[in-house]
Design an enzyme around this catalytic site. Structure first.
Site, short mmCIF file in Angstrom:
data_model
loop_
_atom_site.label_atom_id
_atom_site.label_comp_id
_atom_site.label_asym_id
_atom_site.label_seq_id
_atom_site.Cartn_x
_atom_site.Cartn_y
_atom_site.Cartn_z
N THR A 47 0.83 -1.21 0.00
CA THR A 47 0.00 0.00 0.00
C THR A 47 0.87 1.26 0.00
OG1 THR A 47 -1.73 -1.16 1.21
CG2 THR A 47 -1.81 1.23 1.23
N ARG A 141 -9.29 0.01 3.72
CA ARG A 141 -8.97 0.14 2.29
C ARG A 141 -9.85 -0.75 1.42
NH1 ARG A 141 -4.64 3.62 0.15
NH2 ARG A 141 -3.31 4.10 1.91
#
Length: 289
Positions: A47, A141
């Site tokens: 990420t 997310r």
């Protein structure tokens, strides 16, 4: 019994850019800094590494160059997650061929897979490679929080190496441990929860903070690993304002700004992520003092 791949700090490394392309010269400087500090593992194209905007070709090149540089001094863990199982399998095989020591595979996002679908997703990826696979749960997310029953099923897969748990619900760490046993490795995915996770039996952190403060993050984890939770808690609290500032906007916008402040200009983020706001940059600089 599953022996943890590493204990302590694994840095989720930023991907440096210059003129819109990957800055491989800066990448080597970042890797050197992490390795020289004693960081035991590094995630490439996670990420924090802006995996959604990297092409497969860029990812494979990153994995290959990073492992060639790190050699045996540090584990290179490749981010190969996708919401398309076949795509993740393809990328995972490529990462293994590029020399990656292990994979970090985020849970399939957007699709809203059922528990059975999540299990089949991970089993399919694990059957395609021989290297360890770390499950990555980050519901903020993905829109999906992996259920405890899924963890229990996944823990029985031989090359599932544990889980990076980036969930603000700290009680879930205890529930995972109860369901999967104390030997199932758990790493914190949140820098503000390193000490609580390790106090519950976690093995360390896959960290954003350690991009900026690798030595200090390692000291925090070392104290907790040695059972000195007073020192670990003091360090956790000391660095909390900086941790908060590093998440004042979506990761990795603030950490890239922070890296520039300490002399490692890694460029900006690829769109749709943009530069940090002036207000949050001021707060970030203050926290870094």
């Amino acid at each position: 019994m599953k022996k943890p791949l590493f204990t302590g700090v694994c840095t989720a490394l930023v991907t440096p850019f210059i003129d819109g392309k990957i800055n491989y010269s800066m990448l080597e400087k970042l890797l050197k800094r992490q390795i020289d500090t004693g960081v035991k593992a590094i995630v490439i194209a996670g990420t924090t590494g802006e995996s959604p905007t990297l092409s497969d070709e860029e990812k494979i090149t990153l994995f290959k160059i990073s492992k060639e540089y790190a050699g045996d001094k540090c584990l290179i863990i490749a981010g190969t997650g996708s919401n398309n199982t076949e795509h993740s399998i393809h990328l995972s095989i490529g990462a293994q061929e590029a020399g990656a020591d292990a994979l970090l595979v985020v849970s399939p996002y957007y699709n809203k897979a059922t528990p059975d679908g999540i299990i089949m997703h991970y089993r399919s990826i694990c059957e395609s490679v021989s290297i360890p696979v770390i499950v990555y749960n980050v519901p903020g997310r993905t829109g999906l929080d992996i259920p405890i029953g899924v963890y229990k099923a996944l823990s029985a897969i031989p090359n599932i190496a544990g889980v990076k748990e980036a969930n603000p619900d700290i009680t879930k760490i205890a529930r995972i441990r109860n369901a999967c046993g104390k030997d199932f490795p758990i790493w914190s995915g949140n820098d503000d929860q390193i000490v609580p996770v390790m106090a519950l039996g976690g093995h360390g952190v896959i960290s954003v903070l350690s991009n900026v403060l690798p030595k200090e993050t390692a000291m925090l984890c070392d104290a907790a690993e040695c059972g000195d939770f007073q020192t670990a808690a003091d360090l956790q609290c000391r660095y909390l304002p900086l941790i908060d500032a590093l998440f004042s906007e979506v990761n990795p916008i603030p950490v890239k700004a922070a890296m520039k402040e300490i002399g490692y200009d890694c460029g900006g983020c690829r769109l749709p992520l943009c530069d940090i706001s002036k207000e949050n940059l001021t707060k970030l600089r203050a926290s870094m003092q």
